[in-house]
Write an enzyme that holds these catalytic residues in place. Structure first.
Site, PDB file in Angstrom:
ATOM      1  N   LYS A 261       9.295 -66.230  -1.264  1.00 55.55           N
ATOM      2  CA  LYS A 261       7.989 -66.126  -1.935  1.00 55.55           C
ATOM      3  C   LYS A 261       7.234 -64.912  -1.395  1.00 55.55           C
ATOM      4  O   LYS A 261       7.538 -64.414  -0.295  1.00 55.55           O
ATOM      5  CB  LYS A 261       7.135 -67.378  -1.719  1.00 55.55           C
ATOM      6  CG  LYS A 261       6.832 -67.764  -0.260  1.00 55.55           C
ATOM      7  CD  LYS A 261       5.643 -67.085   0.381  1.00 55.55           C
ATOM      8  CE  LYS A 261       5.417 -67.553   1.814  1.00 55.55           C
ATOM      9  NZ  LYS A 261       4.575 -66.663   2.626  1.00 55.55           N
TER      10      LYS A 261
ATOM     11  N   ASP B  30       4.131 -74.117   4.446  1.00 54.93           N
ATOM     12  CA  ASP B  30       4.499 -73.575   3.134  1.00 54.93           C
ATOM     13  C   ASP B  30       5.801 -74.180   2.595  1.00 54.93           C
ATOM     14  O   ASP B  30       6.343 -73.711   1.605  1.00 54.93           O
ATOM     15  CB  ASP B  30       4.522 -72.038   3.136  1.00 54.93           C
ATOM     16  CG  ASP B  30       5.551 -71.465   4.089  1.00 54.93           C
ATOM     17  OD1 ASP B  30       6.255 -72.255   4.743  1.00 54.93           O
ATOM     18  OD2 ASP B  30       5.647 -70.233   4.180  1.00 54.93           O
TER      19      ASP B  30
HETATM   20  O1  C5P Z   1       2.903 -74.943   9.506  1.00 52.68           O
HETATM   21  P1  C5P Z   1       3.772 -73.969  10.230  1.00 52.68           P
HETATM   22  O2  C5P Z   1       4.657 -74.632  11.237  1.00 52.68           O
HETATM   23  O3  C5P Z   1       4.500 -73.052   9.329  1.00 52.68           O
HETATM   24  O4  C5P Z   1       2.755 -73.048  11.023  1.00 52.68           O
HETATM   25  C1  C5P Z   1       3.154 -72.298  12.145  1.00 52.68           C
HETATM   26  C2  C5P Z   1       1.915 -71.873  12.941  1.00 52.68           C
HETATM   27  O5  C5P Z   1       1.153 -70.921  12.171  1.00 52.68           O
HETATM   28  C3  C5P Z   1       0.924 -72.982  13.232  1.00 52.68           C
HETATM   29  O6  C5P Z   1       1.273 -73.661  14.417  1.00 52.68           O
HETATM   30  C4  C5P Z   1      -0.375 -72.217  13.378  1.00 52.68           C
HETATM   31  O7  C5P Z   1      -0.458 -71.573  14.626  1.00 52.68           O
HETATM   32  C5  C5P Z   1      -0.228 -71.114  12.326  1.00 52.68           C
HETATM   33  N1  C5P Z   1      -0.842 -71.493  11.045  1.00 52.68           N
HETATM   34  C6  C5P Z   1      -2.229 -71.544  10.943  1.00 52.68           C
HETATM   35  N2  C5P Z   1      -2.793 -71.873   9.752  1.00 52.68           N
HETATM   36  C7  C5P Z   1      -2.050 -72.130   8.655  1.00 52.68           C
HETATM   37  C8  C5P Z   1      -0.634 -72.066   8.736  1.00 52.68           C
HETATM   38  C9  C5P Z   1      -0.058 -71.737   9.951  1.00 52.68           C
HETATM   39  O8  C5P Z   1      -2.948 -71.305  11.925  1.00 52.68           O
HETATM   40  N3  C5P Z   1      -2.648 -72.412   7.517  1.00 52.68           N
END
Ligand code: C5P
Length: 296
Positions: A16, A143
């Protein structure tokens, strides 16, 4: 129970880009509230799932030696999540053909996770509802749920609250993937609030995309993570300048980077842009938008 020698289940895992990414605020739970317009693209990984002779065993192989093939890989974590959610104790063997640059801000790992969910549902003939899949996906990463449907969607919350949108006119794109990735937590940590006035809104971006008005879309692209990531990696700003100088309608970073995407008028224009930036380190990829109706 699938038998040894059964043909593998093969799932395409598209990438994406974020045409629009506004960071609304930092949240108490360490995440950031965002508003983002996601567009699936035809660049994809391929996951093959095979029945394993041994119960409770996963074996993952990948053609990209830089990626871990144990529980650090989202394929593995997704497979473990399916077992936990269903109580099924089957094993599986996976082969991951990687074409989406890792750490590139294109959701490759998240899309691989969804391919695993869909692949195992088929391989193990599981009765997993769409709601159950949504729940497993959201727990795997912000995502991940987007890739259950792909196409185009507006995402809010930490990125997991989705409003699917109808397929817009196709987009011709050039990606420049530098030879390094950017960590998502690092990109969010580097974010600083900016005044909203005069910045495009998600509605501006969707409206231009829906109408196929490339100039208006170019003006409405936005990524609030860009300033922080460009400060850490000034070469990304240079890539953006080079894409614009090569005639791109517009160019932006996708997600938390490191990949930049450029809007082109058509595939031939995308090839001309890619040729003009052929000297840049890393990969140039010509791609286009992927429609929700392409999902099997
Ligand atoms: O959700 P995911 O594991 O992909 O996110 C990885 C890291 O990216 C989270 O631990 C956070 O530090 C950051 N993040 C964030 N806000 C979001 C998505 C991700 O701060 N909306």
């Amino acid at each position: 129970m699938p038998r040894r020698g059964d043909p593998p289940v093969r799932i395409e895992a598209p990438a994406k880009i974020n045409l629009f990414l506004r960071v609304v605020r930092r949240r108490e739970d360490g995440y950031h509230e965002i508003e983002t317009l996601l567009q699936a693209i035809t660049l994809s990984d391929t996951l093959k799932c095979y029945g394993a002779p041994t119960k409770r065993e996963f074996i993952l192989t990948c053609d990209d030696p830089s990626l871990p093939t144990d529980e650090r890989n989202l394929v593995w974590r997704a497979a473990a999540a399916v077992r936990a959610a269903t109580g099924c104790d089957n094993g599986a063997r996976f082969f991951l053909g990687k074409r989406i640059p890792p750490g590139g801000g294109m959701g490759g790992g998240s899309s691989d996770a969804v391919a695993t969910l869909l692949g195992l549902r088929q391989l193990w003939r599981l009765d997993l509802t769409d709601d159950a899949l949504d729940e497993i996906a959201a727990a795997l990463g912000s995502d991940v749920p987007f890739f259950l449907r792909c196409g185009t969607a507006l995402a809010t919350g930490r990125g997991e609250v989705l409003t699917p949108l109808p397929d817009p006119p196709p987009l011709a794109l050039v990606l420049v993937a530098p030879p390094f990735g950017v960590s998502t937590p690092g990109a969010y940590r580097a974010w600083q609030p900016v005044p909203e006035e005069e910045l495009p809104s998600a509605t501006d971006c969707w409206d231009a995309l829906r109408r196929g008005d490339l100039d208006a879309l170019g003006a409405a692209l936005r990524n609030d993570l860009e300033p922080g990531v460009f400060a850490m990696h000034p070469e990304l700003a240079t890539i953006r300048e080079r894409l614009l100088a090569a005639g791109a309608v517009a160019a932006r970073m996708t997600g938390s980077g490191s990949t930049l995407f450029a809007l082109a008028h058509d595939a031939a224009h995308a090839h001309r842009i890619a040729t003009a930036v052929a000297d840049l380190p890393g990969r140039r990829i010509i791609t286009e938008s992927y429609r929700a109706e392409q999902v099997a």
